[in-house]
Design a protein around this motif. Sequence first.
Motif, PDB file in Angstrom:
ATOM      1  N   ILE A 178      -1.379   0.239  -1.147  1.00 54.76           N
ATOM      2  CA  ILE A 178      -1.709  -0.430  -0.430  1.00 54.76           C
ATOM      3  C   ILE A 178      -1.284  -0.913   0.697  1.00 54.76           C
ATOM      4  CG2 ILE A 178      -4.025  -1.755  -2.102  1.00 54.76           C
ATOM      5  CD1 ILE A 178      -2.853  -3.629  -2.346  1.00 54.76           C
ATOM      6  N   GLY A 179       0.242  -0.619   1.097  1.00 55.29           N
ATOM      7  CA  GLY A 179       0.443  -1.316   1.807  1.00 55.29           C
ATOM      8  C   GLY A 179       2.214  -1.919   0.634  1.00 55.29           C
ATOM      9  N   GLY A 180       2.654  -2.608   2.304  1.00 52.29           N
ATOM     10  CA  GLY A 180       3.883  -3.150   2.257  1.00 52.29           C
ATOM     11  C   GLY A 180       4.783  -2.171   1.957  1.00 52.29           C
ATOM     12  N   ILE A 181       6.278  -2.716   1.499  1.00 52.83           N
ATOM     13  CA  ILE A 181       7.344  -2.802   1.914  1.00 52.83           C
ATOM     14  C   ILE A 181       7.967  -1.273   1.396  1.00 52.83           C
ATOM     15  CG2 ILE A 181       8.627  -4.912   2.115  1.00 52.83           C
ATOM     16  CD1 ILE A 181       9.840  -4.935  -0.379  1.00 52.83           C
ATOM     17  N   THR A 182       6.673  -0.518  -0.011  1.00 54.81           N
ATOM     18  CA  THR A 182       7.682   0.869  -0.833  1.00 54.81           C
ATOM     19  C   THR A 182       6.284   1.268  -0.544  1.00 54.81           C
ATOM     20  OG1 THR A 182       7.168  -0.255  -3.194  1.00 54.81           O
ATOM     21  CG2 THR A 182       9.704  -0.670  -1.563  1.00 54.81           C
ATOM     22  N   PRO A 183       6.821   2.541  -1.359  1.00 51.05           N
ATOM     23  CA  PRO A 183       5.088   3.268  -1.553  1.00 51.05           C
ATOM     24  C   PRO A 183       4.818   3.590  -2.301  1.00 51.05           C
ATOM     25  CG  PRO A 183       6.475   4.600  -0.187  1.00 51.05           C
ATOM     26  CD  PRO A 183       7.706   3.723  -0.271  1.00 51.05           C
ATOM     27  N   GLY A 184       3.347   3.144  -2.803  1.00 52.20           N
ATOM     28  CA  GLY A 184       2.741   2.876  -4.453  1.00 52.20           C
ATOM     29  C   GLY A 184       2.839   1.285  -4.737  1.00 52.20           C
ATOM     30  N   SER A 185       2.903   0.483  -3.102  1.00 55.69           N
ATOM     31  CA  SER A 185       3.160  -0.851  -3.432  1.00 55.69           C
ATOM     32  C   SER A 185       3.351  -1.700  -5.167  1.00 55.69           C
ATOM     33  CB  SER A 185       1.392  -1.014  -2.994  1.00 55.69           C
ATOM     34  OG  SER A 185       0.863  -0.769  -1.946  1.00 55.69           O
ATOM     35  N   MET A 186       4.379  -1.325  -5.468  1.00 60.48           N
ATOM     36  CA  MET A 186       5.333  -1.712  -6.296  1.00 60.48           C
ATOM     37  C   MET A 186       6.524  -1.683  -6.345  1.00 60.48           C
ATOM     38  SD  MET A 186       3.215  -1.597  -8.761  1.00 60.48           S
ATOM     39  CE  MET A 186       4.184  -1.202 -10.283  1.00 60.48           C
ATOM     40  N   PRO A 187       6.868  -2.318  -5.151  1.00 59.75           N
ATOM     41  CA  PRO A 187       8.529  -2.617  -5.693  1.00 59.75           C
ATOM     42  C   PRO A 187       9.072  -3.228  -5.610  1.00 59.75           C
ATOM     43  CG  PRO A 187       6.928  -4.498  -3.392  1.00 59.75           C
ATOM     44  CD  PRO A 187       6.406  -3.015  -4.394  1.00 59.75           C
ATOM     45  N   PRO A 188      10.621  -3.369  -6.697  1.00 63.73           N
ATOM     46  CA  PRO A 188      11.350  -3.607  -7.355  1.00 63.73           C
ATOM     47  C   PRO A 188      11.688  -4.792  -6.885  1.00 63.73           C
ATOM     48  CG  PRO A 188      12.807  -1.475  -6.166  1.00 63.73           C
ATOM     49  CD  PRO A 188      11.165  -1.041  -5.546  1.00 63.73           C
ATOM     50  N   HIS A 189      11.647  -4.963  -5.672  1.00 62.36           N
ATOM     51  CA  HIS A 189      12.370  -5.959  -4.631  1.00 62.36           C
ATOM     52  C   HIS A 189      11.644  -7.125  -3.989  1.00 62.36           C
ATOM     53  CE1 HIS A 189      13.107  -2.498  -2.655  1.00 62.36           C
ATOM     54  NE2 HIS A 189      12.709  -2.964  -1.665  1.00 62.36           N
ATOM     55  N   SER A 190      10.239  -7.090  -4.215  1.00 61.15           N
ATOM     56  CA  SER A 190      10.263  -7.734  -2.989  1.00 61.15           C
ATOM     57  C   SER A 190      10.354  -9.685  -3.728  1.00 61.15           C
ATOM     58  CB  SER A 190       8.404  -7.748  -3.569  1.00 61.15           C
ATOM     59  OG  SER A 190       7.498  -8.168  -4.768  1.00 61.15           O
ATOM     60  N   THR A 191      10.152 -10.572  -2.109  1.00 62.86           N
ATOM     61  CA  THR A 191      10.241 -12.407  -2.651  1.00 62.86           C
ATOM     62  C   THR A 191       8.911 -12.772  -2.296  1.00 62.86           C
ATOM     63  OG1 THR A 191      11.388 -12.248  -0.184  1.00 62.86           O
ATOM     64  CG2 THR A 191      12.813 -11.614  -2.651  1.00 62.86           C
TER      65      THR A 191
END
Length: 1593
Positions: free
Chosen positions: A1103-1116
């Motif tokens: 559903i978007g976001g900083i990485t494919p899969g919308s499961m970023p390890p480093h989101s803040t």
Amino acid sequence: MCPLSSYESLRQEIQRLAQENEELRRLVQLIRENQELKLVLRSRSHGLGFCNPGFLAEDTQQGEGARSGKVTSEQSLSRPREQLLLGPEVGASWLCRKLSELLQRQTVLQPRAFQCGKSCAPGEGDGSLARVEVTSPAGSPVAAWAASSPCPGHLGVGAPRAAEPRCPWAGGGGLGGAGRGGRRRGRAGPDAAVPGPVAGGRPRRLLPEASLVREEPPPATRTGRAERPGLPAEELLWDPRLTAMGSPEGRFHFAIDRGGTFTDVFAQCPGGHVRVLKLLSEDPDNYADAPTEGIRRILEQEAGMLLPRDRPLDSSHIASIRMGTTVATNALLERKGERVALLVTRGFRDLLHIGTQARGDLFDLAVPMPEVLYEEVLEVDERVVLHRGEAGTGTPVKGRTEDLLDVQQPVDLGALRGKLEALLSRGVRSLAVVLMHSYTWARHEQQVGALARELGFTHVSLSSEAMPMVRIVPRGHTACADAYLTPAIQRYVQGFRRGFQGQLKNVQVLFMRSDGGLVPMDAFSGSRAVLSGPAGGVVGYSATTYHQEGGQPVIGFDMGGTSTDVSRYAGEFEHIFEASTAGVTLQAPQLDINTVAAGGGSRLFFRSGLFVVGPESAGAHPGPACYRKGGPVTVTDANLVLGRLLPASFPCIFGPGEDQPLSPEASRKALEAVATEVNSFLTNGPCPASPLSLEEVAMGFVRVANEAMCRPIRALTQARGHDPSAHVLACFGGAGGQHACAIARALGMDTVHIHRHSGLLSALGLALADVVHEAQEPCSLLYMPETFVQLDQRLSRLEEQCVDALQAQGFPRSQIVTESFLHLRYQGTDCALMVSAHQHPATARSPRAGDFGAAFVERYMREFGFVIPERPVVVDDVRVRGTGRSGLRLEDAPKAQTGPPRVDKVTQCYFEGGYQETPVYLLGELGCGHKLQGPCLIIDSNSTILVEPGCQAEVTETGDIRISVGAEAPGTVGTQLDPIQLSIFSHRFMSIAEQMGRILQRTAISTNIKERLDFSCALFGPDGGLVSNAPHIPVHLGAMQETVQFQIQHLGANLHPGDVLLSNHPSAGGSHLPDLTVITPVFWPGQTRPVFYVASRGHHADIGGITPGSMPPHSTTLQQEGAVFLSFKLVQGGVFQEEAVTEALRAPGKVPNCSGTRNLHDNLSDLRAQVAANQKGIQLVGELIGQYGLDVVQAYMGHIQVGLGTECGLQGHPAGGLAATDSASCQANAELAVRDMLRAFGTSRQAQGLPLEVSSEDHMDDGSPICLCVQINLRQGSAVFDFSGTGPEVFGNLNAPRAITLSALIYCLRCLVGRDIPLNQGCLAPVRVVIPRGSILDPSPEAAVVGGNVLTSQRVVDVILGAFGACAASQVRGGLGAGWRAGWCGSGGEVGAPPQPSAATGCPRQGCMNNVTLGNARMGYYETVAGGAGAGPGWHGRSGVHSHMTNTRITDPEILESRYPVVLRRFELRRGSGGRGRFRGGDGVIRELLFREEAQLSVLTERRAFRPYGLHGGEPGARGLNLLIRKNGRTVNLGGKTSVTVYPGDVFCLHTPGGGGYGDPEDPAPPPGSPPPALAFPEHGSVFEYRRAQEAV
């Protein structure tokens, strides 16, 4: 009693017994009225005698015709061991037994005719009674009773010898009676020979051949006329002239179903008539093999010859034997197969142990898992990978699938030879060889197999031959099962052969396979045998009911003692190609037979206000309470109490001595104990209700059982887009006839069909089955015109193999039919369908074999509701099924009857509203055209059929029973809580949630929802309180309730008909952003507010976001994780808001370094599917409202959450509780279970002088503390869970929304309760949860949360379970209270010590999901990886398994390597990583991925700093470790959370944590292994696999 001195005294004794027993009186009357019925007695020395009807007459002629044979008293004889009920006359077996007991106890008949001239060893040839029979007009026994084996040595007859009185009636004088009409034909003296005409001058009149029980003539008389003194001529018991049993044109055909308890024999005899027989499958005191014994008895009955058990049977009279057997299934269930070693590619030694890494029971902390079938593993140095064109890989080879492969390492046979020789020296003789990618490149396995056979291994199963399909894990399990079971089957087959002369050389012997086809016994293998028995039943009703009902689809309903088998037939067999049996996943074609936990032996419980049926079973021993062996109350007992079973219809085989009838008194007594619980619950609560009668309680349990059995039938039909009401219910099995009408009514069916041989339908199915040979090979071609020629060539080659194999078995080509199949799927999906083109002839744009593409599209649309025309279709497998038409056809239809059916008796049966007079009919007396109005009972020797009020039974032309099911009389259900109705509504509400899930899975398009089944569907009351949800995904438990209640508060009056809401925000009850929740409020005419809500939550892949899969390890921040929906109207006024939702899904692209959704098409398709699933729920609840009324349905939505209480004066919940109620309110049935658990915990601590406050603390790897203090209120059974002291919100993404904490709490409460309870808001009613705002467990609305969902949730579970000390102790022993009462409630290593607020008190788990994401512009992949489970009191921790809040399956290694640019180098247990202890913790795993393309690797893991702690002195498990090994050899520790670019040749090495140990390692070591699981049944079938897949997310 005085010894019987004459035949007259024997007759009088029978008359006396008849006055005492109604069933015997009926039998005596029957024998009087039917001149052909005869009472036959047989001595141990083969002598026979019988009484004709006149013998049982009230007045016996005396004088010349009277018998004067003396009866003398002799020593007591041994107790009989066996009784068989062979026909419909229920009193016959009782008579046989009584006479046998009478004669053996007091007399030995001594007719003075002649005695055995041969000296016998002790116990042989004496005149003691060996068998009593009542024969029918056709000569077959109506009933028989055998005491023991007859003397095998008595074939000669000589003059009487006073010196050898051992065989006083060896010649068979014994009982003789008058001829027809009761006239005596004179008396033969003791020495009178009967040459030619008998005494009296009349010529000898032999009885009809079929009416005789014939013994083999003595050798001296085989060519002449035997002399038989002592009997009137027309009562001579055997024809001395030899008669052949059959000719080559008219021989016996046997079909035998060897079940777990009984063996059924169906025989077509010379002349076409049929004999049937049922006997115990295991009776070592009387015979070695049940099928052989069944054949022996029928040959003996039919030919009149006594065939000794210790001699091989003459097979010259047998044309064919067909058998279904549970030999393989039993060996698998009991783990009693061959010793096996596994040979597997190096790096994968533990692959089959790890399997899919999902645990079988979500809530069992002991993680019971079946053990692997092999005892040793040898790793083979070899490796093959799919060719991807990298430089320096050499020349690729082509596999069977047309794929190109690189042989990275040939097989090192030299190194392997020594290892195999060592295996042989240790006594291992069977091997399973499982190498990577052998489905397409089998050469390595073939080389290993050739070496093993050369060295002397007796059995070698190659996975490439056992089932050449992609996916190494199920293929490996299949090869192991074949190596484990086939030697056992071969031993059984050889033993069976030895029971016949010539070892069945000229007899066609066929065995039923799991796919419904017969194969020669030499080709019968273990992996294809596990459904051998049940498959016969499916073939049976498909060949009978389906055709007799005009081709209407049929649901097969086979209800037995422990479980029920449900299947479907609509013109072709429905196969599945991967299913689990006894914990072993088999990759082989098998009929889709769904085994569910409901049978006559299912136990009855009253738990927390609910009537519960099963899944526990009484088993065969001790059996139900009525079996007189101290067993528990069961469904059978309930039916007996209701009058639906008649004890007189059953043989006297119950009780410790197996000589007593069924006991209604024992059933009533056992059920009264449960009724006392029910009525105490009803009368002692704050909302008193009238007590229930015993019959009402029994009826309630029967209704709940019926509803439980309806659920899998709905699931089976609706899963494939079928309406259950459009089917006929084909009922068979011993218990099904009592429930068939009620189940058909509940499902909307109007016809029930019960075959006249329903009790032996599996055996009949074997007789009607065809011989099958299948050929299959893997493929990887696209289905397109360019490949059609190749597909036709492959199909033609496989068809030729099938035809050749069947012709070799003797079938002419005219009797052989072939059917071609292609295993097709859309590219990029895993949902493959095995399709046949038999209804789709070839076109110009299809293969010559047929239009498989059209068949695939048609079936895909029917099952899933859509097609994907733009996607290519892939052919995974090519298959041909060849059939040799050989099934017998039955022609023994009964004659039409003109008169009314005879009522055997009238009994009283209980139905809704009270007792009703219920006529009883005997099935054997009914003829074509008879119609029976319900209520009535129809009884035969194997089952009881209940025709309920409003239904009508009719006897068809073939002698079957067809029941027309009428509408149920309208009943009155009020709004006041009724525990029976509550249990039924509980099933109905759960069924609604399940059917919503089926619609969602069918109509969704994404892999996550359609194939990984990462979704939940739920039903909510008008206040937003959860009523039911399915499946039970731990992280979704209770979370959707928060979402629905937020929308109710947020929107208020701004909810209108036609609105559908979308939400995923953490502050609105969301878990993490990819989980999108679609909510539909439901309005009803005359109501201004929604009357209930339905919702579905599904995980969207992106559903978007900083990485494919919308499961970023480093989101803040939350915005970096994708699109956010707080309260979005997805549908407004009935219009889908596609433009607005598209804009919202693309909105994350406006955030720096972020992207909008990367797969908009799948998002929109899945959202529509969620709306459709909600609509299905609305429809189903609407049907409920139409049946019961809105007020009743809403009332029970409340009752399922807040039901009657068990204590008067309860003053509500603690202030501020999540579901507080006032004093007039009712408690929840789920709530009651939680309160009982909390009281048990508190009572145990109080008894030991410990405080009622416990606490626990653990830390995230960044040091953030998770603190919990639990305060128990013993009087109320409530608790406060206070997380004060927990660390603040973190800058990263480990923040867990409040809904996550509540889901974790519900999960823990369910684990602590230790049994099934409704997982709704009632679970939280007894607790008050305090979570500090701004903490890591209740962060600000903009906080990043993706790590909180997958990592912090695990730590919350650790802390909650840690606060309860040894909580896991409850799971194996059936409840937390049991463990605590045993003193397992402390921590810190001392029993009874208070829990300490430190990591040492936690439940010892690895506590991490080990999230790994891999992607680039071309692909994306996500997985979670297993670790070690913690140990507990009584069990070692399971290694290589997921625990707590996740249960995802891992991608099969061969699928992983075929779809993604990686090579899986290692996947094995991390030995020694589990904590030491008296019970050791489970080991983590090592997983190594070698990258073949540049990609972005992201890891999101925990337990890299803090070790998984031990418990009670147990040592902690090893920390996890994430290593990156660069191509140049440089090794880097990546830490717990990072994202890094990887390049070809780099290797990611993941070491997952181990589980903590339990108890002091220095304590004496316990016995190895885990505790044995509770008695269970082997669940099976597509419904079970679907549920397992749902729970594996």
